[in-house]
Design a protein around this motif. Structure first.
Motif, PDB file in Angstrom:
ATOM      1  N   PRO A 150       0.785  -1.240   0.074  1.00 56.13           N
ATOM      2  CA  PRO A 150       0.013  -0.022  -0.084  1.00 56.13           C
ATOM      3  C   PRO A 150       0.808   1.230  -0.023  1.00 56.13           C
ATOM      4  O   PRO A 150       0.125   2.248  -0.366  1.00 56.13           O
ATOM      5  N   ASP A 151       2.153   1.225   0.351  1.00 51.37           N
ATOM      6  CA  ASP A 151       3.048   2.532   0.374  1.00 51.37           C
ATOM      7  C   ASP A 151       3.956   2.579  -0.891  1.00 51.37           C
ATOM      8  O   ASP A 151       5.141   3.145  -0.516  1.00 51.37           O
ATOM      9  N   THR A 152       3.662   1.835  -1.936  1.00 55.41           N
ATOM     10  CA  THR A 152       4.301   2.003  -2.942  1.00 55.41           C
ATOM     11  C   THR A 152       3.644   2.757  -4.111  1.00 55.41           C
ATOM     12  O   THR A 152       2.321   2.471  -4.192  1.00 55.41           O
ATOM     13  N   PRO A 153       4.299   2.834  -5.473  1.00 58.04           N
ATOM     14  CA  PRO A 153       3.455   3.501  -6.197  1.00 58.04           C
ATOM     15  C   PRO A 153       2.621   2.579  -7.076  1.00 58.04           C
ATOM     16  O   PRO A 153       1.565   2.652  -8.003  1.00 58.04           O
ATOM     17  N   LEU A 154       2.796   0.961  -6.816  1.00 56.65           N
ATOM     18  CA  LEU A 154       1.946   0.046  -7.271  1.00 56.65           C
ATOM     19  C   LEU A 154       0.900  -0.297  -6.318  1.00 56.65           C
ATOM     20  O   LEU A 154       0.081  -1.257  -6.552  1.00 56.65           O
ATOM     21  N   ALA A 155       0.415   0.561  -5.185  1.00 54.28           N
ATOM     22  CA  ALA A 155      -0.340   0.237  -4.424  1.00 54.28           C
ATOM     23  C   ALA A 155      -1.799  -0.399  -4.970  1.00 54.28           C
ATOM     24  O   ALA A 155      -2.356  -1.225  -4.459  1.00 54.28           O
ATOM     25  N   GLY A 156      -2.221   0.345  -5.935  1.00 49.31           N
ATOM     26  CA  GLY A 156      -3.710  -0.093  -6.670  1.00 49.31           C
ATOM     27  C   GLY A 156      -3.728  -1.199  -7.552  1.00 49.31           C
ATOM     28  O   GLY A 156      -4.561  -1.549  -8.114  1.00 49.31           O
ATOM     29  N   SER A 157      -2.510  -1.988  -7.808  1.00 44.54           N
ATOM     30  CA  SER A 157      -2.589  -2.939  -8.677  1.00 44.54           C
ATOM     31  C   SER A 157      -3.094  -4.208  -8.241  1.00 44.54           C
ATOM     32  O   SER A 157      -3.550  -4.363  -7.063  1.00 44.54           O
ATOM     33  N   PRO A 158      -3.879  -4.746  -9.165  1.00 45.85           N
ATOM     34  CA  PRO A 158      -4.730  -6.063  -8.863  1.00 45.85           C
ATOM     35  C   PRO A 158      -3.770  -7.151  -8.248  1.00 45.85           C
ATOM     36  O   PRO A 158      -2.442  -7.200  -8.824  1.00 45.85           O
ATOM     37  N   GLN A 159      -4.189  -8.116  -7.423  1.00 42.94           N
ATOM     38  CA  GLN A 159      -3.760  -9.351  -6.997  1.00 42.94           C
ATOM     39  C   GLN A 159      -3.699 -10.301  -8.121  1.00 42.94           C
ATOM     40  O   GLN A 159      -5.158 -10.799  -8.158  1.00 42.94           O
ATOM     41  N   ILE A 160      -2.923 -10.943  -8.620  1.00 42.60           N
ATOM     42  CA  ILE A 160      -2.893 -12.101  -9.387  1.00 42.60           C
ATOM     43  C   ILE A 160      -3.259 -13.441  -8.470  1.00 42.60           C
ATOM     44  O   ILE A 160      -2.321 -13.462  -7.614  1.00 42.60           O
ATOM     45  N   PRO A 161      -3.745 -14.108  -8.835  1.00 41.11           N
ATOM     46  CA  PRO A 161      -4.162 -15.608  -7.860  1.00 41.11           C
ATOM     47  C   PRO A 161      -3.009 -16.424  -7.880  1.00 41.11           C
ATOM     48  O   PRO A 161      -2.064 -16.301  -9.074  1.00 41.11           O
ATOM     49  N   LEU A 162      -2.775 -17.019  -6.866  1.00 42.46           N
ATOM     50  CA  LEU A 162      -1.791 -17.973  -6.721  1.00 42.46           C
ATOM     51  C   LEU A 162      -1.189 -18.838  -7.636  1.00 42.46           C
ATOM     52  O   LEU A 162      -0.102 -19.170  -8.129  1.00 42.46           O
ATOM     53  N   GLU A 163      -2.463 -19.433  -8.383  1.00 41.06           N
ATOM     54  CA  GLU A 163      -2.210 -20.414  -9.478  1.00 41.06           C
ATOM     55  C   GLU A 163      -1.288 -19.978 -10.511  1.00 41.06           C
ATOM     56  O   GLU A 163      -0.471 -21.120 -11.108  1.00 41.06           O
ATOM     57  N   LEU A 164      -0.976 -18.789 -11.087  1.00 42.79           N
ATOM     58  CA  LEU A 164      -0.161 -18.486 -12.114  1.00 42.79           C
ATOM     59  C   LEU A 164       1.328 -18.554 -11.558  1.00 42.79           C
ATOM     60  O   LEU A 164       2.219 -19.197 -12.086  1.00 42.79           O
ATOM     61  N   SER A 165       1.446 -18.544 -10.252  1.00 43.07           N
ATOM     62  CA  SER A 165       2.917 -18.866  -9.556  1.00 43.07           C
ATOM     63  C   SER A 165       3.100 -20.202  -9.546  1.00 43.07           C
ATOM     64  O   SER A 165       4.247 -20.856  -9.768  1.00 43.07           O
ATOM     65  N   VAL A 166       2.219 -21.114  -9.232  1.00 41.94           N
ATOM     66  CA  VAL A 166       2.259 -22.660  -9.228  1.00 41.94           C
ATOM     67  C   VAL A 166       2.455 -22.984 -10.559  1.00 41.94           C
ATOM     68  O   VAL A 166       3.396 -23.910 -10.908  1.00 41.94           O
ATOM     69  N   SER A 189       2.189 -16.431   2.005  1.00 42.23           N
ATOM     70  CA  SER A 189       1.748 -15.051   2.352  1.00 42.23           C
ATOM     71  C   SER A 189       0.178 -14.620   1.536  1.00 42.23           C
ATOM     72  O   SER A 189      -0.811 -14.179   2.075  1.00 42.23           O
ATOM     73  N   LEU A 190       0.442 -15.006   0.366  1.00 42.76           N
ATOM     74  CA  LEU A 190      -0.734 -14.868  -0.585  1.00 42.76           C
ATOM     75  C   LEU A 190      -1.938 -15.802  -0.236  1.00 42.76           C
ATOM     76  O   LEU A 190      -3.295 -15.449  -0.410  1.00 42.76           O
ATOM     77  N   HIS A 191      -1.493 -17.014   0.196  1.00 44.21           N
ATOM     78  CA  HIS A 191      -2.544 -18.181   0.285  1.00 44.21           C
ATOM     79  C   HIS A 191      -2.077 -19.040   1.353  1.00 44.21           C
ATOM     80  O   HIS A 191      -0.674 -19.377   1.398  1.00 44.21           O
ATOM     81  N   PRO A 192      -2.837 -19.271   2.247  1.00 45.04           N
ATOM     82  CA  PRO A 192      -2.433 -20.272   3.480  1.00 45.04           C
ATOM     83  C   PRO A 192      -1.667 -21.606   2.864  1.00 45.04           C
ATOM     84  O   PRO A 192      -0.651 -22.181   3.714  1.00 45.04           O
ATOM     85  N   GLU A 193      -1.930 -22.109   1.826  1.00 46.46           N
ATOM     86  CA  GLU A 193      -1.342 -23.327   1.466  1.00 46.46           C
ATOM     87  C   GLU A 193      -0.504 -23.153   0.140  1.00 46.46           C
ATOM     88  O   GLU A 193      -0.038 -23.998  -0.545  1.00 46.46           O
ATOM     89  N   GLY A 194       0.072 -21.714  -0.013  1.00 42.39           N
ATOM     90  CA  GLY A 194       0.975 -21.547  -0.959  1.00 42.39           C
ATOM     91  C   GLY A 194       2.095 -22.148  -1.249  1.00 42.39           C
ATOM     92  O   GLY A 194       2.422 -22.672  -2.326  1.00 42.39           O
ATOM     93  N   ARG A 195       2.981 -22.535  -0.280  1.00 43.24           N
ATOM     94  CA  ARG A 195       3.983 -23.155  -0.082  1.00 43.24           C
ATOM     95  C   ARG A 195       4.102 -24.471  -0.436  1.00 43.24           C
ATOM     96  O   ARG A 195       4.812 -25.181  -1.327  1.00 43.24           O
ATOM     97  N   GLU A 196       2.899 -25.227   0.055  1.00 39.34           N
ATOM     98  CA  GLU A 196       2.661 -26.822  -0.302  1.00 39.34           C
ATOM     99  C   GLU A 196       2.391 -26.749  -1.690  1.00 39.34           C
ATOM    100  O   GLU A 196       2.759 -27.778  -2.240  1.00 39.34           O
ATOM    101  N   ARG A 197       1.540 -25.576  -2.147  1.00 38.70           N
ATOM    102  CA  ARG A 197       1.475 -25.804  -3.635  1.00 38.70           C
ATOM    103  C   ARG A 197       2.588 -25.953  -4.711  1.00 38.70           C
ATOM    104  O   ARG A 197       2.779 -26.547  -5.521  1.00 38.70           O
ATOM    105  N   MET A 198       3.559 -25.011  -3.950  1.00 39.09           N
ATOM    106  CA  MET A 198       4.763 -24.522  -4.933  1.00 39.09           C
ATOM    107  C   MET A 198       5.598 -26.267  -4.787  1.00 39.09           C
ATOM    108  O   MET A 198       6.253 -26.451  -5.554  1.00 39.09           O
ATOM    109  N   MET A 199       5.495 -26.767  -3.583  1.00 38.05           N
ATOM    110  CA  MET A 199       6.372 -27.907  -3.432  1.00 38.05           C
ATOM    111  C   MET A 199       5.569 -29.138  -4.304  1.00 38.05           C
ATOM    112  O   MET A 199       6.411 -29.710  -4.835  1.00 38.05           O
ATOM    113  N   ALA A 200       4.422 -28.934  -4.166  1.00 35.07           N
ATOM    114  CA  ALA A 200       3.670 -30.003  -5.161  1.00 35.07           C
ATOM    115  C   ALA A 200       3.995 -29.831  -6.538  1.00 35.07           C
ATOM    116  O   ALA A 200       3.939 -30.859  -7.490  1.00 35.07           O
TER     117      ALA A 200
END
Ligand code: SAM
Ligand code: SF4
Ligand code: FES
Length: 406
Positions: A282-298, A321-332
């Motif tokens: 919130p305290d950067t110039p990109l504050a208003g950018s949309p949050q892309i869902p985790l699936e794309l990182s997976v 931080s984005l998703h409670p099971e984000g790290r598990e999904r990346m490991m999978a």
């Protein structure tokens, strides 16, 4: 599933899992976590053994071609994830390497548009750990079993290359040659990287952030992608393991950028590949950018694994931080590294690159039991080994200098 009620204390607070208390790890693999995720992982392959003169890479699955990566980008997510995990299992087995992260300084002279600790964010409470504080964290970490320490920070003139080199020497004086030292303090002059290598550092992380040159220049406040790539070349020439990677979901990124991110990582033949979702601060110039869902990182994680089978890939804190099971999904999807934060809570709270960073209130060292449960819950196992990249052959240099496999 009686044990589920006996598992990890940290998780329910985040609303992540239907578990209640924690405490001990006995039987974790039976109790914990998400039966669905567990089922999603392929069964463990027969143990891999290094039985050839060519070493680990002899059994490496072939890296995917550009054509195959481009086509797989459009496959169903479950298919690429399964392929990536199978590829990881063949080469790395079910191990997930632990690295102890130390956030050394949140001072930075740079002004990257995406970053919460950028120079112009006046709301940040700035701190800088002393060398003594860092040495004592490393010493305790080493006693507790960590065999890689990752020191990270902003581009802080107080932590100049020569001071970082001295710090590496001091770390070696305290814990000897056994653990790996990884550094990540942005762009340094070529001599800086060479001095770090000769002072005992083994690895350096410097994400290229995005493969789109125009977007890079814009987001990094005028610094071109070519400068970042030159620094990565300097890192390799210094004999350090090369880590890089990118954020996923940056504003202005296209599907072609995302595919090229993977192709650039492959072209760079990275030893370590770090991917994380971009989370607008919130305290950067990109504050208003949309949050892309985790699936794309997976998806990006899975394709990175298939493009670079022998690369160490972390399941990043940003994903958790984005998703409670984000790290598990990346490991999978093929990630094989976790980086618990060993920084004392009062400092790690002030190292907010993005909002919602997890584990900021947990005392240093308390995350490992949580991670052991999470990893066991998806049928993997934590490893305290140093976990060097399979892409490098180690020289007889006790400082860990490397030469690259053909
Ligand atoms: N200063 C060094 C550098 O820039 O390479 C190392 C520290 S920097 C904070 C580490 C990484 O944090 C960056 O490479 C970037 O990918 C990531 N990062 C920064 N802001 C972020 C954000 N808002 N969301 C997700 N990741 C972010
Ligand atoms: Fe500084 Fe790194 Fe943040 Fe850029 S990403 S502002 S270089 S800490
Ligand atoms: Fe779970 Fe930090 S509390 S990893």
């Amino acid at each position: 599933m009686k044990g589920c009620k006996e598992c990890c204390a940290y998780l329910p607070e985040r609303g992540a899992l239907p578990l209640s208390s924690c405490g001990e790890l006995g039987g974790a693999a039976v109790h914990c976590a998400y039966p669905s995720e567990r089922g999603a992982l392929a069964p463990s392959p027969a143990a891999w053994t290094e039985d050839s003169e060519k070493g680990p890479l002899a059994k490496s699955p072939a890296a995917w071609t550009e054509e195959k990566i481009r086509s797989a980008w459009y496959w169903p997510l479950e298919t690429v994830v399964r392929e990536a995990r199978e590829c990881t299992d063949r080469l790395w087995g079910r191990k997930v390497f632990l690295r102890g992260l130390i956030e050394v300084t949140n001072y930075c002279v740079q002004n990257c548009l995406y970053c919460g600790i950028r120079r112009d964010n006046g709301k940040v409470e700035r701190y800088r750990l002393s060398e003594e504080q860092i040495l004592s964290i490393v010493q305790e970490g080493f006693r507790k079993g960590f065999r890689t320490f990752v020191l990270q920070g902003g581009e802080d003139p107080e932590y100049s290359p020569s001071r970082l080199a001295r710090l590496c020497e001091r770390i070696r004086g305290v814990v000897g040659e056994e653990p790996a030292i990884t550094l990540s303090f942005g762009i340094l002059p070529p001599k800086g990287y060479r001095d770090l290598a000769s002072s005992g550092a083994n690895r350096y992380l410097l994400r290229f952030e995005t493969s789109d040159p125009a977007l890079h220049t814009y987001l990094r406040n005028g610094i071109p992608l070519s400068r970042r790539l030159k620094a990565l070349e300097d890192i390799r020439n210094a004999g350090l393991e090369v880590g890089s990677g990118f954020m996923v979901g940056l504003p202005g990124e296209t599907e072609e950028t995302r595919i090229r991110n993977i192709l650039l990582a492959q072209e760079l033949q990275l030893d370590m590949g770090g991917i994380g979702p971009f989370i607008p601060h919130p305290d950067t110039p990109l504050a208003g950018s949309p949050q892309i869902p985790l699936e794309l990182s997976v998806r990006s994680t899975a394709l990175l694994r298939l493009a670079l089978p022998g690369c160490n890939i972390p399941a990043t804190t940003a994903a958790g931080s984005l998703h409670p099971e984000g790290r598990e999904r990346m490991m999978a999807a093929g990630a094989n590294v976790l980086m618990p934060n060993l920084t004392p809570p009062r400092y790690k709270r002030a190292y907010q690159l993005y909002p919602g960073k997890i584990c900021v209130d947990e005392p240093a060292f308390s995350c490992t039991s949580c991670l052991a449960l999470r990893v066991a819950g998806i049928g993997l196992e934590l490893s305290w080994e140093r976990g060097d990249s399979l892409r490098v052959k180690r020289l007889r240099n006790p400082r860990g200098g490397i030469t690259y496999a053909e």
